[in-house]
Write an enzyme that holds these catalytic residues in place. Structure first.
Site, PDB file in Angstrom:
ATOM      1  N   TYR A   1      -6.247  16.788  -5.792  1.00 36.87           N
ATOM      2  CA  TYR A   1      -5.547  15.793  -6.621  1.00 36.87           C
ATOM      3  C   TYR A   1      -4.392  16.452  -7.380  1.00 36.87           C
ATOM      4  CZ  TYR A   1      -4.623  12.752 -10.640  1.00 36.87           C
ATOM      5  OH  TYR A   1      -4.004  11.992 -11.604  1.00 36.87           O
TER       6      TYR A   1
ATOM      7  N   ASP B   1       0.864  -1.178   0.000  1.00 33.09           N
ATOM      8  CA  ASP B   1       0.000   0.000   0.000  1.00 33.09           C
ATOM      9  C   ASP B   1       0.898   1.224   0.000  1.00 33.09           C
ATOM     10  OD1 ASP B   1      -1.788   2.150   0.990  1.00 33.09           O
ATOM     11  OD2 ASP B   1      -3.198   0.486   1.259  1.00 33.09           O
TER      12      ASP B   1
ATOM     13  N   GLU C   1      -3.272  17.525 -14.916  1.00 34.65           N
ATOM     14  CA  GLU C   1      -4.007  18.288 -13.891  1.00 34.65           C
ATOM     15  C   GLU C   1      -3.075  19.252 -13.154  1.00 34.65           C
ATOM     16  OE1 GLU C   1      -7.475  18.347 -12.558  1.00 34.65           O
ATOM     17  OE2 GLU C   1      -7.509  17.926 -14.694  1.00 34.65           O
TER      18      GLU C   1
ATOM     19  N   SER D   1       0.620  14.203 -14.068  1.00 35.56           N
ATOM     20  CA  SER D   1      -0.655  14.471 -14.735  1.00 35.56           C
ATOM     21  C   SER D   1      -0.767  15.889 -15.275  1.00 35.56           C
ATOM     22  CB  SER D   1      -1.778  14.237 -13.715  1.00 35.56           C
ATOM     23  OG  SER D   1      -2.980  14.812 -14.161  1.00 35.56           O
TER      24      SER D   1
HETATM   25  P1  NDP Z   1      -7.038   4.050 -11.870  1.00 33.51           P
HETATM   26  O1  NDP Z   1      -7.877   4.872 -10.946  1.00 33.51           O
HETATM   27  O2  NDP Z   1      -7.689   3.183 -12.879  1.00 33.51           O
HETATM   28  O3  NDP Z   1      -6.056   3.133 -10.991  1.00 33.51           O
HETATM   29  C1  NDP Z   1      -5.510   3.594  -9.797  1.00 33.51           C
HETATM   30  C2  NDP Z   1      -4.741   2.460  -9.154  1.00 33.51           C
HETATM   31  O4  NDP Z   1      -4.175   2.929  -7.918  1.00 33.51           O
HETATM   32  C3  NDP Z   1      -5.589   1.233  -8.813  1.00 33.51           C
HETATM   33  O5  NDP Z   1      -4.878   0.080  -9.193  1.00 33.51           O
HETATM   34  C4  NDP Z   1      -5.708   1.303  -7.298  1.00 33.51           C
HETATM   35  O6  NDP Z   1      -5.802   0.021  -6.719  1.00 33.51           O
HETATM   36  C5  NDP Z   1      -4.356   1.910  -6.929  1.00 33.51           C
HETATM   37  N1  NDP Z   1      -4.339   2.467  -5.584  1.00 33.51           N
HETATM   38  C6  NDP Z   1      -5.247   3.300  -5.021  1.00 33.51           C
HETATM   39  N2  NDP Z   1      -4.904   3.553  -3.736  1.00 33.51           N
HETATM   40  C7  NDP Z   1      -3.745   2.885  -3.490  1.00 33.51           C
HETATM   41  C8  NDP Z   1      -2.912   2.734  -2.355  1.00 33.51           C
HETATM   42  N3  NDP Z   1      -3.190   3.349  -1.200  1.00 33.51           N
HETATM   43  N4  NDP Z   1      -1.815   1.968  -2.468  1.00 33.51           N
HETATM   44  C9  NDP Z   1      -1.517   1.316  -3.618  1.00 33.51           C
HETATM   45  N5  NDP Z   1      -2.277   1.416  -4.740  1.00 33.51           N
HETATM   46  C10 NDP Z   1      -3.387   2.185  -4.670  1.00 33.51           C
HETATM   47  O7  NDP Z   1      -6.025   5.076 -12.579  1.00 33.51           O
HETATM   48  P2  NDP Z   1      -5.383   5.018 -14.058  1.00 33.51           P
HETATM   49  O8  NDP Z   1      -4.953   3.640 -14.348  1.00 33.51           O
HETATM   50  O9  NDP Z   1      -6.257   5.748 -14.991  1.00 33.51           O
HETATM   51  O10 NDP Z   1      -4.104   5.962 -13.846  1.00 33.51           O
HETATM   52  C11 NDP Z   1      -2.846   5.432 -13.437  1.00 33.51           C
HETATM   53  C12 NDP Z   1      -2.015   6.557 -12.839  1.00 33.51           C
HETATM   54  O11 NDP Z   1      -1.815   7.575 -13.790  1.00 33.51           O
HETATM   55  C13 NDP Z   1      -2.644   7.250 -11.620  1.00 33.51           C
HETATM   56  O12 NDP Z   1      -1.596   7.619 -10.766  1.00 33.51           O
HETATM   57  C14 NDP Z   1      -3.306   8.482 -12.212  1.00 33.51           C
HETATM   58  O13 NDP Z   1      -3.424   9.495 -11.232  1.00 33.51           O
HETATM   59  C15 NDP Z   1      -2.301   8.828 -13.292  1.00 33.51           C
HETATM   60  N6  NDP Z   1      -2.808   9.532 -14.439  1.00 33.51           N
HETATM   61  C16 NDP Z   1      -3.862   9.010 -15.135  1.00 33.51           C
HETATM   62  C17 NDP Z   1      -4.305   9.634 -16.277  1.00 33.51           C
HETATM   63  C18 NDP Z   1      -5.469   9.108 -17.045  1.00 33.51           C
HETATM   64  O14 NDP Z   1      -6.009   9.858 -17.857  1.00 33.51           O
HETATM   65  N7  NDP Z   1      -5.859   7.857 -16.879  1.00 33.51           N
HETATM   66  C19 NDP Z   1      -3.630  10.854 -16.785  1.00 33.51           C
HETATM   67  C20 NDP Z   1      -2.511  11.291 -15.982  1.00 33.51           C
HETATM   68  C21 NDP Z   1      -2.116  10.624 -14.859  1.00 33.51           C
HETATM   69  P3  NDP Z   1      -7.135  -0.592  -6.016  1.00 33.51           P
HETATM   70  O15 NDP Z   1      -7.478  -1.797  -6.828  1.00 33.51           O
HETATM   71  O16 NDP Z   1      -6.647  -0.969  -4.671  1.00 33.51           O
HETATM   72  O17 NDP Z   1      -8.177   0.469  -6.021  1.00 33.51           O
HETATM   73  P1  GDR Z   2     -10.180  14.548 -15.168  1.00 33.97           P
HETATM   74  O1  GDR Z   2     -11.191  13.459 -15.759  1.00 33.97           O
HETATM   75  O2  GDR Z   2     -10.745  15.302 -14.039  1.00 33.97           O
HETATM   76  O3  GDR Z   2      -9.689  15.347 -16.341  1.00 33.97           O
HETATM   77  O4  GDR Z   2      -9.013  13.626 -14.595  1.00 33.97           O
HETATM   78  P2  GDR Z   2     -12.763  13.298 -15.632  1.00 33.97           P
HETATM   79  O5  GDR Z   2     -13.164  12.371 -16.721  1.00 33.97           O
HETATM   80  O6  GDR Z   2     -13.199  12.971 -14.252  1.00 33.97           O
HETATM   81  O7  GDR Z   2     -13.308  14.795 -15.952  1.00 33.97           O
HETATM   82  C1  GDR Z   2     -13.051  15.430 -17.203  1.00 33.97           C
HETATM   83  C2  GDR Z   2     -13.914  16.677 -17.329  1.00 33.97           C
HETATM   84  O8  GDR Z   2     -15.285  16.287 -17.455  1.00 33.97           O
HETATM   85  C3  GDR Z   2     -16.067  17.161 -16.645  1.00 33.97           C
HETATM   86  N1  GDR Z   2     -17.340  16.503 -16.280  1.00 33.97           N
HETATM   87  C4  GDR Z   2     -17.453  15.380 -15.564  1.00 33.97           C
HETATM   88  N2  GDR Z   2     -16.514  14.560 -15.042  1.00 33.97           N
HETATM   89  C5  GDR Z   2     -16.945  13.457 -14.369  1.00 33.97           C
HETATM   90  N3  GDR Z   2     -16.047  12.612 -13.868  1.00 33.97           N
HETATM   91  N4  GDR Z   2     -18.281  13.180 -14.199  1.00 33.97           N
HETATM   92  C6  GDR Z   2     -19.255  13.986 -14.692  1.00 33.97           C
HETATM   93  O9  GDR Z   2     -20.429  13.731 -14.523  1.00 33.97           O
HETATM   94  C7  GDR Z   2     -18.827  15.135 -15.419  1.00 33.97           C
HETATM   95  N5  GDR Z   2     -19.487  16.138 -16.074  1.00 33.97           N
HETATM   96  C8  GDR Z   2     -18.578  16.947 -16.585  1.00 33.97           C
HETATM   97  C9  GDR Z   2     -15.173  17.449 -15.439  1.00 33.97           C
HETATM   98  O10 GDR Z   2     -15.654  18.586 -14.731  1.00 33.97           O
HETATM   99  C10 GDR Z   2     -13.836  17.642 -16.139  1.00 33.97           C
HETATM  100  O11 GDR Z   2     -13.744  18.967 -16.628  1.00 33.97           O
HETATM  101  C11 GDR Z   2      -8.536  12.486 -15.302  1.00 33.97           C
HETATM  102  C12 GDR Z   2      -8.069  11.447 -14.248  1.00 33.97           C
HETATM  103  O12 GDR Z   2      -7.749  10.254 -14.914  1.00 33.97           O
HETATM  104  C13 GDR Z   2      -6.848  11.957 -13.504  1.00 33.97           C
HETATM  105  O13 GDR Z   2      -6.352  10.914 -12.678  1.00 33.97           O
HETATM  106  C14 GDR Z   2      -5.781  12.361 -14.543  1.00 33.97           C
HETATM  107  O14 GDR Z   2      -4.645  12.850 -13.891  1.00 33.97           O
HETATM  108  C15 GDR Z   2      -6.341  13.410 -15.482  1.00 33.97           C
HETATM  109  O15 GDR Z   2      -7.470  12.862 -16.148  1.00 33.97           O
HETATM  110  C16 GDR Z   2      -5.333  13.837 -16.553  1.00 33.97           C
END
Ligand code: NDP
Ligand code: GDR
Length: 331
Positions: free
Chosen positions: A151, A56, A129, A127
């Site tokens: 975040y 973790d 973000e 990210s």
């Molecule tokens: P997900 O939310 O799908 O996966 C997150 C992972 O983190 C899960 O496997 C979860 O495991 C694990 N996790 C959560 N809490 C803990 C903890 N306390 N210790 C160990 N593991 C933990 O995210 P994505 O696969 O989409 O993203 C992967 C990474 O990239 C993340 O760090 C995200 O913030 C970052 N990121 C993602 C982007 C995107 O668009 N997808 C863009 C930019 C960055 P569990 O099964 O336990 O919940």
């Molecule tokens: P984001 O992704 O915040 O960019 O983070 P998300 O899909 O949650 O939101 C994108 C945009 O959509 C708008 N939005 C909504 N979003 C969600 N989730 N649900 C809704 O109902 C909704 N309606 C409108 C949001 O306001 C936002 O503007 C993702 C995650 O994967 C992060 O972990 C990662 O770092 C960034 O992308 C890059």
């Protein structure tokens, strides 16, 4: 055989990266948290050769233990509390997992390698973000950060501590500043999947409307399966550096709705979408558009899947999944 340790193996990116590393001949170890984590079954089904280790990001000894067992050449830190919306409601946990978790895993590497950090190559999942209220467009590796959520603030700490360990301890530590990337494996809480699943359910008569927040924000969306190649490429370079990974195209939530509903033959989606204030964020990131020139030039990385193809792939996968579920609700 090279060895890799992946945190977040149960997440969207963990699954794609695990598959990629296994295909490249790695011995892959995945860190899983919690008791009886149901997502473990998906990892076992899709990538059965991955060895799962308990750990973790809030627990330093478990991270040291995982590194000692896996003896990895490369570590990919994908674990995080990754849902921006939740990060306001669980701000302290977000800081602990998404921010401090990065420091803990870097410390675990320092301890396990007895200070010789360059022995293990490290990837941090940073990210877009972090750019938040953007200072310039498109965003590059040198654009200043202005995070807009707990975040984003936690990821900014994770980014800078990665850079700091590279500069302080000669760690081979890279930060990938990845823009949004999606797939049929995306969690339902994120807007693309919420829309594609909702559209599939509307098509099958299982629901009438999709409740969303801000429809005006714009994101640079790519396909997760393309983005994990960039993660791996970063760790194969001679020098550790940071890279923006993005498509360079940006689209609004309304455009996402246009494409998703068009796939089921609906051109006017207004009667199927309602704005619900619960999904509007206290502070919004209005616009993101990444410039991945450095990744293209140094990593030879380019995105392969277009935005339209990505959303259509996700709608099609959700149609199939929802159809099967409605025929057999037990699963
Ligand atoms: P997900 O939310 O799908 O996966 C997150 C992972 O983190 C899960 O496997 C979860 O495991 C694990 N996790 C959560 N809490 C803990 C903890 N306390 N210790 C160990 N593991 C933990 O995210 P994505 O696969 O989409 O993203 C992967 C990474 O990239 C993340 O760090 C995200 O913030 C970052 N990121 C993602 C982007 C995107 O668009 N997808 C863009 C930019 C960055 P569990 O099964 O336990 O919940
Ligand atoms: P984001 O992704 O915040 O960019 O983070 P998300 O899909 O949650 O939101 C994108 C945009 O959509 C708008 N939005 C909504 N979003 C969600 N989730 N649900 C809704 O109902 C909704 N309606 C409108 C949001 O306001 C936002 O503007 C993702 C995650 O994967 C992060 O972990 C990662 O770092 C960034 O992308 C890059």
């Amino acid at each position: 055989m090279p060895r890799a340790l992946v945190t977040g193996i149960t997440g969207q990116d963990g699954l794609y990266l695990g598959e990629l590393l296994v295909a490249k001949g790695y011995d892959v170890y995945g860190v899983v948290r919690g008791q009886n984590n149901p997502k473990v079954r998906t990892v076992e089904r899709l990538i059965p050769s991955v060895e799962l280790l308990e750990g973790d990001l809030t627990d330093l000894p478990s991270l040291i233990g995982a590194i000692e067992i896996a003896q990895p050449d490369e570590i990919y830190n994908l674990g995080a509390l990754s849902f921006v919306g939740l990060s306001w409601r669980q701000a302290e946990l977000t800081a602990d997992v998404t921010g401090m978790g990065v420091l803990r895993i870097l410390e675990a590497i320092r301890i396990a390698t007895q200070g010789d950090m360059s022995r293990i190559r490290f990837y941090q999942a940073s990210s877009s973000e972090m750019f938040g209220k953007v200072r310039e467009s498109p965003q590059t590796e040198s654009t200043p950060f202005h995070p807009r959520s707990p975040y984003g603030a936690a990821k900014t700490f994770g980014h800078y501590i990665t850079v700091n360990y590279r500069e302080s301890y000669d760690a081979f530590a890279c930060s990938g500043i990845l823009f949004n990337h999606e797939s049929p494996r995306r969690g339902h809480e994120f807007v693309t999947r919420k829309v594609t699943r909702g559209v599939a359910r509307v098509a099958l008569g299982l629901q009438e409307t999709i409740a969303l927040g801000n429809l005006e924000s714009k994101r640079d969306w790519g396909f997760a399966g393309d983005y994990v190649h960039a993660m791996w490429q970063m760790l194969q370079q001679d020098e550790p550096e940071d890279y923006v990974v993005a498509t360079g195209e940006t689209h609004s939530i309304s455009e996402l709705l246009d494409i998703a509903f068009a796939r089921i033959g609906v051109t006017d989606w207004t009667k199927h979408v309602e704005v619900d204030q619960r999904f509007v964020r206290p502070a919004e990131v209005d616009y993101l558009c990444g410039d991945a020139t450095k990744a293209r030039e140094k990593l030879d990385w380019t995105p392969k899947v277009s935005f339209t193809d990505l959303i259509e792939m996700m709608v099609d996968a959700d149609l199939e999944r929802e159809r099967k579920l409605s025929e057999n609700p037990e699963g």
